[in-house]
Enzyme design. Structure first.
Site, PDB file in Angstrom:
ATOM      1  N   THR B 145       0.822  -1.216   0.000  1.00 19.37           N
ATOM      2  CA  THR B 145       0.000   0.000   0.000  1.00 19.37           C
ATOM      3  C   THR B 145       0.855   1.266   0.000  1.00 19.37           C
ATOM      4  OG1 THR B 145      -1.088   1.371   1.703  1.00 19.37           O
ATOM      5  CG2 THR B 145      -0.503  -0.841   2.336  1.00 19.37           C
ATOM      6  N   HIS B 183      -0.406  -1.227   8.442  1.00 16.78           N
ATOM      7  CA  HIS B 183       0.634  -0.748   7.532  1.00 16.78           C
ATOM      8  C   HIS B 183       2.005  -1.339   7.886  1.00 16.78           C
ATOM      9  CE1 HIS B 183      -2.460   2.445   6.813  1.00 16.78           C
ATOM     10  NE2 HIS B 183      -2.065   2.238   5.578  1.00 16.78           N
TER      11      HIS B 183
HETATM   12  N1  LIG Z   1      -9.058  -1.802  -0.929  1.00 15.45           N
HETATM   13  C1  LIG Z   1      -8.117  -0.880  -0.894  1.00 15.45           C
HETATM   14  O1  LIG Z   1      -8.381   0.344  -0.876  1.00 15.45           O
HETATM   15  C2  LIG Z   1      -6.683  -1.286  -0.893  1.00 15.45           C
HETATM   16  C3  LIG Z   1      -5.693  -0.293  -0.998  1.00 15.45           C
HETATM   17  C4  LIG Z   1      -4.351  -0.654  -0.976  1.00 15.45           C
HETATM   18  C5  LIG Z   1      -4.001  -1.980  -0.873  1.00 15.45           C
HETATM   19  N2  LIG Z   1      -4.962  -2.939  -0.767  1.00 15.45           N
HETATM   20  C6  LIG Z   1      -4.546  -4.335  -0.615  1.00 15.45           C
HETATM   21  O2  LIG Z   1      -5.166  -5.164  -1.577  1.00 15.45           O
HETATM   22  C7  LIG Z   1      -5.470  -6.444  -1.010  1.00 15.45           C
HETATM   23  C8  LIG Z   1      -6.929  -6.768  -1.186  1.00 15.45           C
HETATM   24  O3  LIG Z   1      -7.699  -5.756  -0.562  1.00 15.45           O
HETATM   25  P1  LIG Z   1      -9.276  -5.812  -0.617  1.00 15.45           P
HETATM   26  O4  LIG Z   1      -9.760  -4.425  -0.497  1.00 15.45           O
HETATM   27  O5  LIG Z   1      -9.663  -6.637  -1.759  1.00 15.45           O
HETATM   28  O6  LIG Z   1      -9.598  -6.565   0.776  1.00 15.45           O
HETATM   29  P2  LIG Z   1     -10.789  -7.591   1.089  1.00 15.45           P
HETATM   30  O7  LIG Z   1     -10.885  -7.672   2.574  1.00 15.45           O
HETATM   31  O8  LIG Z   1     -11.998  -7.218   0.341  1.00 15.45           O
HETATM   32  O9  LIG Z   1     -10.241  -8.973   0.511  1.00 15.45           O
HETATM   33  C9  LIG Z   1      -9.240  -9.702   1.132  1.00 15.45           C
HETATM   34  C10 LIG Z   1      -9.549 -11.175   0.898  1.00 15.45           C
HETATM   35  O10 LIG Z   1      -8.482 -11.959   1.434  1.00 15.45           O
HETATM   36  C11 LIG Z   1      -9.045 -13.029   2.170  1.00 15.45           C
HETATM   37  N3  LIG Z   1      -8.100 -13.420   3.211  1.00 15.45           N
HETATM   38  C12 LIG Z   1      -7.658 -12.678   4.262  1.00 15.45           C
HETATM   39  N4  LIG Z   1      -6.823 -13.387   5.018  1.00 15.45           N
HETATM   40  C13 LIG Z   1      -6.728 -14.619   4.444  1.00 15.45           C
HETATM   41  C14 LIG Z   1      -6.022 -15.803   4.778  1.00 15.45           C
HETATM   42  N5  LIG Z   1      -5.252 -15.880   5.880  1.00 15.45           N
HETATM   43  N6  LIG Z   1      -6.119 -16.862   3.952  1.00 15.45           N
HETATM   44  C15 LIG Z   1      -6.894 -16.802   2.849  1.00 15.45           C
HETATM   45  N7  LIG Z   1      -7.601 -15.714   2.494  1.00 15.45           N
HETATM   46  C16 LIG Z   1      -7.518 -14.635   3.297  1.00 15.45           C
HETATM   47  C17 LIG Z   1     -10.359 -12.509   2.723  1.00 15.45           C
HETATM   48  O11 LIG Z   1     -11.258 -13.544   3.028  1.00 15.45           O
HETATM   49  C18 LIG Z   1     -10.832 -11.610   1.596  1.00 15.45           C
HETATM   50  O12 LIG Z   1     -11.657 -12.313   0.699  1.00 15.45           O
HETATM   51  C19 LIG Z   1      -5.051  -6.372   0.453  1.00 15.45           C
HETATM   52  O13 LIG Z   1      -3.782  -6.953   0.613  1.00 15.45           O
HETATM   53  C20 LIG Z   1      -4.982  -4.887   0.720  1.00 15.45           C
HETATM   54  O14 LIG Z   1      -4.067  -4.577   1.742  1.00 15.45           O
HETATM   55  C21 LIG Z   1      -6.299  -2.613  -0.785  1.00 15.45           C
END
Ligand SMILES: NC(=O)c1ccc[n+]([C@@H]2O[C@H](COP(=O)([O-])OP(=O)(O)OC[C@H]3O[C@@H](n4cnc5c(N)ncnc54)[C@H](O)[C@@H]3O)[C@@H](O)[C@H]2O)c1
Ligand SMILES: NC(=O)c1ccc[n+]([C@@H]2O[C@H](COP(=O)([O-])OP(=O)(O)OC[C@H]3O[C@@H](n4cnc5c(N)ncnc54)[C@H](O)[C@@H]3O)[C@@H](O)[C@H]2O)c1
Lengths: 400, 400
Positions: B145, B183
């Site tokens: 991020t 973070h």
């Molecule tokens: N959404 C944002 O604004 C944003 C911004 C920057 C970075 N990110 C990064 O992108 C990635 C996805 O974000 P998102 O918004 O889709 O989040 P989200 O919570 O919608 O999706 C995350 C998914 O990962 C799965 N998950 C979590 N831990 C797990 C584990 N131990 N084993 C298997 N599955 C697991 C969850 O069940 C979920 O379906 C994350 O790493 C997040 O840090 C997101």
């Protein structure tokens, strides 16, 4: 001061506990004695035999009338840590040594990497949360390592660096290049401590310590029951200590690769003084400060040559240097210049590496020579199995 | 290409899985569906109702004849991860989204901080070890991020920075200043990935993504059964999405503090393109590269004003901006300039934030207005309980 020493049964922790107790600080040790189990698990042994923590503490009391308290606690157990940190009167300082501290141990396999990671990072987080919740005034003195910095091509400052970039400037955390899963935990700890000082106004001193050598301190020398551990094996043994043992046993000094790797070093007698200085000059509330805790820089080959000279000149021991395949992924020739002014400006007077110290370590090794298991000396953990790019194996037969 | 998507049931992962499958990549999703449990645990719900992963995948097959495979696996379970990564033919790319991704979640209490830390860092380490042991050719595409960098007073480069210091120079990892335990896990992941690329010659792309906004992608829009999650709550809801929902409901837009906090943003339609670009242009063996994955920078107040304009001009909705006490410890006025040339030079054509996009999100919110629980919007997690130094509470009554 009332001082809590986490990891006080270990090499640096035990010497520091005695040093602080001798100076009339009220010392409590917490340790889960896991290091003794790891030795057992990997068939390792300290060169110098060590007594149990209870025997040690009793002997200290017998000799000095000073009481050191001990509680068997795992820092990864949050509720137990909270209980300790919450007890009245609150601790003035918490010195945190209680981690898995071997780079090779952390590189053995997935399981050891995870074990190191959980033990170190969860322990550190628990301590930060417990201080936040129960004792934000307690000054955290945390042991980091000079290895966090790696070997950048610019001077290594103490934790932070002033960067000028595109006409603007800022003082930012010094960029780190850790070289093992162990070192990675220390970098993560530093980031966490910095964050909590900024956010929760905790106060902390991060001591990025060089490689510690030596055995004697004024207090450890008082009695064999107060003896400290002295590691010589491929997992926990550090380079100068190991060379002295090899010299004493007529074993070639095993230099990894060409030996140009330069590192920071400190005598255990200075380690205990640095801990004392950090505790007695606490960080302000909200302050995260970093001290590079070392006194000199040497290349591995330089150290081998120093030990060789002393063993040949003072003990008439023939001493070979054997360059063996480097098990680690690291630069063998590089720039290295680290700053260490913070501790000196608070009064540290460095004990520089002398022929006398080397001679005393060779003598110690000779005294306990029958306890040495030579099989434990050559490296067995490879950073990258079958790495084609490391130095060719130029061992002379003895070594690996 | 054969592509494994860890976390493919989530907001970015589901949209990316469909996008890659639509382009004829052979997609497998792994996810332990834990995010659905966290929602349940904290009484949260997606604005748009989402189907089960099985229903989603079946619908995709029905509409397109394309098969997406799904395995319910926890990335913190090493043996299960090894089995997946070891299966033949090997994956060309592994896109790793599977983490706990909310900063407030990680700051709730000790238990949530540790849960976030273990889930994210152990999952990441497992993937690195499994790739090392079973499939070092697989290209790791890891979501980081922009929040890892914090808000330094110099330009934010992509992962590394050339530093000139005392007459010497080096290209070093960019200094990070993470602002929450969440973070912190991302910074630790980056250090670990960098280390394993250097040491084990893995290949990886670290995508430091900005805050994602938006709902529609070409594929998600095909059917309500393919609907994606859209979070609006104080834990998982991100700022622009939350403002659009507030506007639709006639709720004041809750700006934390004065709103001068500037951040990087990206439309979900660009997220999926960036993932495609990263997969189709893999890093070289041993290469660790970082792309800053965002398209524009806005201050929080700017975004509120944009939403206010659209809701008043296009929907004739009265829309107030309410400055509320900032629950986070962060600078509210600061320099912020981030570089994002890497993805653009590989062909990304940014979708800039338009009134049309904002209008479509307000419409979406109106459509599902009856699903919104207004109590879930005001912040409930404080970075530092009872912090005296944050902005005074100038709420207008509605907002907390
Ligand atoms: N959404 C944002 O604004 C944003 C911004 C920057 C970075 N990110 C990064 O992108 C990635 C996805 O974000 P998102 O918004 O889709 O989040 P989200 O919570 O919608 O999706 C995350 C998914 O990962 C799965 N998950 C979590 N831990 C797990 C584990 N131990 N084993 C298997 N599955 C697991 C969850 O069940 C979920 O379906 C994350 O790493 C997040 O840090 C997101
Ligand atoms: N020895 C060196 O050369 C050196 C150099 C730089 C930094 N350091 C740092 O100094 C500290 C102490 O090093 P050392 O050489 O004394 O190590 P050591 O292994 O001799 O001592 C560590 C002690 O911590 C205890 N411990 C470990 N995990 C624990 C846990 N979860 N709960 C409670 N106790 C636990 C062990 O039982 C042991 O007694 C470490 O953090 C190390 O990284 C050491």
């Amino acid at each position: 001061m009332k001082i809590l020493i986490a990891g006080g049964d270990g090499y640096c922790g035990w010497a520091s506990a005695l040093h602080l107790s001798a100076r009339n600080h009220d010392v409590t040790i917490i340790d889960n004695l896991i290091r003794r189990e790891w030795d057992f698990e990997h068939n390792l042994n300290s060169l110098v035999p060590i007594c149990t923590i209870d025997e040690r503490i009793q002997e200290w009391f017998r000799l000095t009338g000073k009481k050191i308290h001990f509680v068997n606690v795992d820092v990864t157990n949050y509720s137990e840590i909270c209980k300790i940190i919450n007890c009245e009167p609150k601790f003035d300082a918490l010195v945190h040594f209680a981690q898995q501290r071997s780079a090779p141990f952390s590189m053995i396999d997935h399981e050891h990497a995870i074990r190191t990671h959980i033990n170190n990072t969860v322990g550190n987080m628990n301590i930060l949360w417990a201080l936040h919740e129960y004792s934000p005034n307690t000054h955290l003195v945390k042991l980091g390592t000079m290895g966090e910095y790696g070997t950048p091509n610019i001077d290594v400052e103490e934790g932070f660096i002033n960067i000028e970039y595109n006409g603007r400037s800022d003082r930012l955390p010094y960029p780190k290049q850790p070289g093992s899963f162990y070192h990675l935990t220390k970098v993560s700890d530093s980031d966490q401590i910095n964050f909590t000082c900024r956010t929760w106004k905790l106060r902390a001193t991060d001591l990025n310590q060089g490689i510690v050598y030596g055995y004697s301190t004024a207090e450890v020398d008082l009695s064999p029951i107060l003896a400290n551990r002295f590691d010589y094996d491929h997992i926990f043994g550090t380079v100068l200590n190991r060379f002295c043992i090899q010299a004493a046993l007529g074993h070639p000094l095993t230099v990894y690769g060409i030996g140009g790797q330069t590192r920071s070093f400190i005598d255990i007698r200075d380690t205990v003084k640095c801990i004392e200085i950090a505790c007695e000059n606490p960080a302000k509330l909200g302050e995260y400060r970093v001290f590079n805790q070392f006194t000199e820089m040497f290349s591995v080959l330089q150290l081998a040559q120093l030990v060789q000279q002393v063993s040949e000149n003072q003990f008439n021991l023939k001493c070979k240097i054997a360059h063996i395949k480097n098990p680690r992924t690291e630069k063998e020739v590089h720039y290295y210049n680290c700053i260490n002014t913070n501790l000196c400006s608070l009064g540290l007077q460095p004990t520089l590496l002398s022929n006398e110290t080397i001679a005393s370590l060779i003598q110690l090794s000779t005294k306990y020579a029958d306890r040495v298991n030579l099989k434990l000396i050559p490296p067995q953990v490879q950073w990258k199995p079958d790495d084609e790019e490391t130095t060719p194996n130029i061992t002379n037969g003895h070594a690996h």
